[in-house]
Design a protein around this motif. Structure first.
Motif, PDB file in Angstrom:
ATOM      1  N   ALA A   1       0.829  -1.208   0.000  1.00 64.04           N
ATOM      2  CA  ALA A   1       0.000   0.000   0.000  1.00 64.04           C
ATOM      3  C   ALA A   1       0.861   1.255   0.000  1.00 64.04           C
ATOM      4  O   ALA A   1       0.554   2.240  -0.683  1.00 64.04           O
ATOM      5  CB  ALA A   1      -0.923  -0.015   1.222  1.00 64.04           C
ATOM      6  N   ALA A   2       1.939   1.247   0.762  1.00 66.41           N
ATOM      7  CA  ALA A   2       2.843   2.399   0.790  1.00 66.41           C
ATOM      8  C   ALA A   2       3.428   2.663  -0.588  1.00 66.41           C
ATOM      9  O   ALA A   2       3.509   3.813  -1.043  1.00 66.41           O
ATOM     10  CB  ALA A   2       3.959   2.154   1.804  1.00 66.41           C
ATOM     11  N   THR A   3       3.821   1.599  -1.272  1.00 69.40           N
ATOM     12  CA  THR A   3       4.376   1.734  -2.625  1.00 69.40           C
ATOM     13  C   THR A   3       3.330   2.257  -3.596  1.00 69.40           C
ATOM     14  O   THR A   3       3.627   3.093  -4.467  1.00 69.40           O
ATOM     15  CB  THR A   3       4.911   0.375  -3.106  1.00 69.40           C
ATOM     16  N   MET A   4       2.095   1.799  -3.457  1.00 66.76           N
ATOM     17  CA  MET A   4       1.020   2.267  -4.322  1.00 66.76           C
ATOM     18  C   MET A   4       0.801   3.770  -4.166  1.00 66.76           C
ATOM     19  O   MET A   4       0.722   4.510  -5.151  1.00 66.76           O
ATOM     20  CB  MET A   4      -0.274   1.527  -4.002  1.00 66.76           C
ATOM     21  N   PHE A   5       0.727   4.249  -2.923  1.00 65.38           N
ATOM     22  CA  PHE A   5       0.503   5.674  -2.688  1.00 65.38           C
ATOM     23  C   PHE A   5       1.679   6.520  -3.180  1.00 65.38           C
ATOM     24  O   PHE A   5       1.483   7.619  -3.706  1.00 65.38           O
ATOM     25  CB  PHE A   5       0.262   5.936  -1.199  1.00 65.38           C
ATOM     26  N   LEU A   6       2.897   5.990  -3.042  1.00 60.37           N
ATOM     27  CA  LEU A   6       4.056   6.733  -3.523  1.00 60.37           C
ATOM     28  C   LEU A   6       4.002   6.914  -5.039  1.00 60.37           C
ATOM     29  O   LEU A   6       4.238   8.012  -5.559  1.00 60.37           O
ATOM     30  CB  LEU A   6       5.346   6.010  -3.132  1.00 60.37           C
ATOM     31  N   THR A   7       3.677   5.848  -5.754  1.00 60.62           N
ATOM     32  CA  THR A   7       3.636   5.928  -7.207  1.00 60.62           C
ATOM     33  C   THR A   7       2.457   6.777  -7.678  1.00 60.62           C
ATOM     34  O   THR A   7       2.571   7.516  -8.658  1.00 60.62           O
ATOM     35  CB  THR A   7       3.545   4.521  -7.818  1.00 60.62           C
ATOM     36  N   LEU A   8       1.325   6.693  -6.982  1.00 60.36           N
ATOM     37  CA  LEU A   8       0.183   7.538  -7.325  1.00 60.36           C
ATOM     38  C   LEU A   8       0.515   9.015  -7.144  1.00 60.36           C
ATOM     39  O   LEU A   8       0.005   9.868  -7.880  1.00 60.36           O
ATOM     40  CB  LEU A   8      -1.029   7.169  -6.464  1.00 60.36           C
ATOM     41  N   PHE A   9       1.374   9.313  -6.182  1.00 59.55           N
ATOM     42  CA  PHE A   9       1.793  10.708  -5.979  1.00 59.55           C
ATOM     43  C   PHE A   9       2.450  11.262  -7.241  1.00 59.55           C
ATOM     44  O   PHE A   9       2.196  12.390  -7.659  1.00 59.55           O
ATOM     45  CB  PHE A   9       2.746  10.807  -4.797  1.00 59.55           C
TER      46      PHE A   9
ATOM     47  N   TYR B   1      -0.399  11.807  -9.914  1.00 60.26           N
ATOM     48  CA  TYR B   1      -1.398  12.852  -9.683  1.00 60.26           C
ATOM     49  C   TYR B   1      -0.834  14.129  -9.072  1.00 60.26           C
ATOM     50  O   TYR B   1      -1.508  15.160  -9.054  1.00 60.26           O
ATOM     51  CB  TYR B   1      -2.504  12.314  -8.768  1.00 60.26           C
ATOM     52  N   SER B   2       0.387  14.060  -8.509  1.00 67.89           N
ATOM     53  CA  SER B   2       1.050  15.226  -7.898  1.00 67.89           C
ATOM     54  C   SER B   2       0.252  15.814  -6.740  1.00 67.89           C
ATOM     55  O   SER B   2       0.316  17.020  -6.483  1.00 67.89           O
ATOM     56  CB  SER B   2       1.321  16.313  -8.957  1.00 67.89           C
ATOM     57  N   ASN B   3      -0.516  14.991  -6.044  1.00 65.51           N
ATOM     58  CA  ASN B   3      -1.217  15.424  -4.834  1.00 65.51           C
ATOM     59  C   ASN B   3      -0.376  15.072  -3.617  1.00 65.51           C
ATOM     60  O   ASN B   3      -0.058  13.898  -3.388  1.00 65.51           O
ATOM     61  CB  ASN B   3      -2.592  14.747  -4.727  1.00 65.51           C
ATOM     62  N   TRP B   4      -0.012  16.087  -2.839  1.00 69.16           N
ATOM     63  CA  TRP B   4       0.937  15.872  -1.758  1.00 69.16           C
ATOM     64  C   TRP B   4       0.402  14.968  -0.651  1.00 69.16           C
ATOM     65  O   TRP B   4       1.170  14.346   0.076  1.00 69.16           O
ATOM     66  CB  TRP B   4       1.400  17.216  -1.192  1.00 69.16           C
ATOM     67  N   TRP B   5      -0.918  14.899  -0.521  1.00 71.90           N
ATOM     68  CA  TRP B   5      -1.450  14.021   0.520  1.00 71.90           C
ATOM     69  C   TRP B   5      -1.102  12.567   0.244  1.00 71.90           C
ATOM     70  O   TRP B   5      -0.930  11.761   1.174  1.00 71.90           O
ATOM     71  CB  TRP B   5      -2.954  14.204   0.674  1.00 71.90           C
ATOM     72  N   LEU B   6      -0.989  12.223  -1.049  1.00 72.84           N
ATOM     73  CA  LEU B   6      -0.581  10.860  -1.397  1.00 72.84           C
ATOM     74  C   LEU B   6       0.843  10.580  -0.933  1.00 72.84           C
ATOM     75  O   LEU B   6       1.146   9.488  -0.426  1.00 72.84           O
ATOM     76  CB  LEU B   6      -0.686  10.669  -2.907  1.00 72.84           C
ATOM     77  N   CYS B   7       1.714  11.563  -1.091  1.00 73.78           N
ATOM     78  CA  CYS B   7       3.100  11.413  -0.629  1.00 73.78           C
ATOM     79  C   CYS B   7       3.164  11.290   0.892  1.00 73.78           C
ATOM     80  O   CYS B   7       3.919  10.470   1.427  1.00 73.78           O
ATOM     81  CB  CYS B   7       3.928  12.609  -1.109  1.00 73.78           C
ATOM     82  N   ILE B   8       2.354  12.091   1.573  1.00 72.76           N
ATOM     83  CA  ILE B   8       2.339  12.053   3.039  1.00 72.76           C
ATOM     84  C   ILE B   8       1.857  10.692   3.533  1.00 72.76           C
ATOM     85  O   ILE B   8       2.432  10.105   4.466  1.00 72.76           O
ATOM     86  CB  ILE B   8       1.447  13.183   3.588  1.00 72.76           C
TER      87      ILE B   8
ATOM     88  N   ALA C   1       4.009   7.978   5.717  1.00 78.92           N
ATOM     89  CA  ALA C   1       3.470   7.471   6.981  1.00 78.92           C
ATOM     90  C   ALA C   1       3.403   5.947   6.978  1.00 78.92           C
ATOM     91  O   ALA C   1       3.729   5.291   7.990  1.00 78.92           O
ATOM     92  CB  ALA C   1       2.083   8.067   7.222  1.00 78.92           C
ATOM     93  N   MET C   2       3.012   5.365   5.840  1.00 74.91           N
ATOM     94  CA  MET C   2       2.895   3.909   5.770  1.00 74.91           C
ATOM     95  C   MET C   2       4.256   3.233   5.745  1.00 74.91           C
ATOM     96  O   MET C   2       4.421   2.141   6.315  1.00 74.91           O
ATOM     97  CB  MET C   2       2.070   3.501   4.559  1.00 74.91           C
ATOM     98  N   TYR C   3       5.250   3.864   5.110  1.00 72.89           N
ATOM     99  CA  TYR C   3       6.602   3.312   5.174  1.00 72.89           C
ATOM    100  C   TYR C   3       7.135   3.355   6.605  1.00 72.89           C
ATOM    101  O   TYR C   3       7.824   2.427   7.057  1.00 72.89           O
ATOM    102  CB  TYR C   3       7.539   4.062   4.235  1.00 72.89           C
TER     103      TYR C   3
END
Length: 470
Positions: A222-230, A233-240, A244-246
């Motif tokens: 899940a952490a990897t998924m959110f990182l790549t989605l960031f 989409y360039s939405n910083w909440w995805l990076c955050i 957090a998940m890492y």
């Protein structure tokens, strides 16, 4: 128990005399499956912008490549790592079933009904998740069951198979793109018939029998998924959320009783330095084909995908030749020299394309061949280098982490480059003298050359430590 029953119960993979024979038989069918699955990946890489236009989602077209690549990275890691714990037979049956479902769904949903961006993406996600089981199982078997003298050779054959599938994929995409790209979905469906043969050839057990750490897999995936989605989409909440998940994953593996990977795995500095090479060198792995296609369309006025594929296919065939030969080349000149040559070819290919962007399709194709020669030559030495930093009992997790980094870094790269391709932010001018759309593509190619140069610098700085004895 009779003598015949006892013999039947013996796993042929336990017998050194038959281990290589059984492994090679399994590898042949796994490689064919991987080739057909990767064919779809490369095919959609070539025509994703056309598909985006057909489904009315031009701005989101890169997601057709990016989102399945995210899934690819995650399942690469899971499949490879599970090779240390559970039977490869179960993984392969599950993977080929998912691949078949994705193939049929993708064709039916988008051919007989109105084509939609998300039905394309869902089908591609299912296909990607299913086909990668073959690639991961291939690498695990090669690492664990082949004798050392055959490992580099079969790593080379694997990357050759990847490049051959890429060549067929772009050719098929060019042909079917002119007819109906929906037929691309059906190409790997035939692999469902390989299951009986693979069940006979694969080892019954491919792990230590420990309980699978699904919690750890889920958090890390899940952490990897959110990182790549960031990066898509360039939405910083995805990076955050990813960070957090890492962090959660780090706390989990330090506290869990039997995590699938311990903190000590990530404290292996030789492995960290080696895996960074994959992170850098494969960042632009998916970029050459769509840039080549865009240049042909916007610079040379070639709108036929079939015509474009007739040229770029030669680059993939060159990569296949160099990939097949990489094992012999490594044996002759060593992994370090091979990697330096491969990196230089990748740099020269990207930079050469940038400087001759308006010279015609033949010079562009020749420089693309130079890049893909380097890409084909790079895989075997870099993968064997990374896996060489790990003990054999961690080889499955090593394969999984290699595939994860290779796929995720490539998906991030195509997301970034794909976004820049569709904008005019780099159209102001270029070091090559190009302007307008030519400047966009020229600058992207120079950036890609710079990434490969960075990889070469990192290797030259750390190679002595990477190859140092434990």
């Amino acid at each position: 128990m009779t003598e015949s029953t006892t013999q039947a119960a013996i796993d042929p993979f336990e017998d050194p005399e038959t281990r290589n024979k059984m492994a090679i038989r399994a590898l042949i069918f796994l490689l064919i499956t991987f080739i057909l699955g990767t064919l779809c990946i490369q095919g959609f890489n070539l025509v994703f912008q056309q598909v985006g236009k057909d489904v009315g989602a031009v701005q989101q077209a890169s997601l057709i490549t990016a989102l399945p690549s995210i899934v690819l990275g995650i399942v690469c890691f899971i499949y490879g790592s599970l090779g240390d714990f559970v039977s490869l037979k179960k993984l392969v049956v599950m993977g080929l079933t998912v691949l078949f479902i994705g193939s049929i769904f993708g064709f039916v949903a988008n051919f007989f009904f109105t084509a939609n961006l998300w039905t394309v993406i869902i089908a591609r996600v299912l296909q990607t998740a299913g086909e990668q089981v073959a690639g991961s199982a291939y690498l695990v078997i090669t690492t664990k069951y082949l004798k050392p003298s055959l490992k580099v050779i079969f790593f080379g054959i694997f990357t050759a198979g990847y490049q051959v599938s890429a060549a067929i994929g772009v050719f098929a995409a060019g042909l079917l793109g002119s007819i109906s790209w929906q037929y691309l979905f059906l190409i790997p469906a035939v692999t469902i018939f390989f299951i009986p043969v693979l069940l006979r050839c694969l080892p019954d057990n491919s792990g230590n029998g420990e309980k699978v750490d699904w919690v750890g897999f889920t958090i890390f995936g899940a952490a990897t998924m959110f990182l790549t989605l960031f990066f898509s989409y360039s939405n910083w909440w995805l990076c955050i959320v990813a960070i957090a998940m890492y962090a959660m994953f780090g706390v989990y593996i330090s506290k869990a009783k039997n995590p699938f990977v311990t903190p000590a795995f990530f404290k292996n500095t030789r492995w960290i330095m080696a895996i960074s090479l994959i992170l850098i060198f494969y960042f632009t792995n998916y970029c050459m084909s769509p840039i080549f296609n865009a240049i042909c369309r916007d610079v040379f006025g070639i709108t036929s995908s079939a015509t474009v594929s007739m040229h770029i296919v030669w680059a993939f065939l060159v990569a296949a030749v160099f990939g097949t030969s990489s094992g012999a080349i490594v044996d002759k000149i060593g992994r370090q020299t091979t990697m330096i040559i491969a990196a230089c070819l990748m740099i020269a290919g990207f930079a050469g394309c940038a400087f001759i962007i308006s010279s015609g399709i033949i010079p562009l194709t020749l420089m693309a061949c130079v890049f893909y020669a380097g890409a084909g030559l790079m895989y075997s030495p870099v993968v064997s280098t990374v896996l060489g930093t790990l003990p054999n009992e961690q080889s499955g997790r090593g394969v999984g982490m290699n595939d994860l980094v290779m796929s995720v870094t490539a998906s991030i790269g195509i997301s970034i480059f794909g976004g820049l391709m569709s904008s005019d932010s780099l159209a102001g001018g270029s070091l090559t003298g190009a302007v307008g759309r030519q400047a966009v593509y020229s600058n992207l190619l120079l950036i890609a050359a710079g990434v490969a140069l960075l990889g070469l610098v990192v290797f030259l700085v750390f190679h002595k430590k990477i190859y140092a004895e434990k």
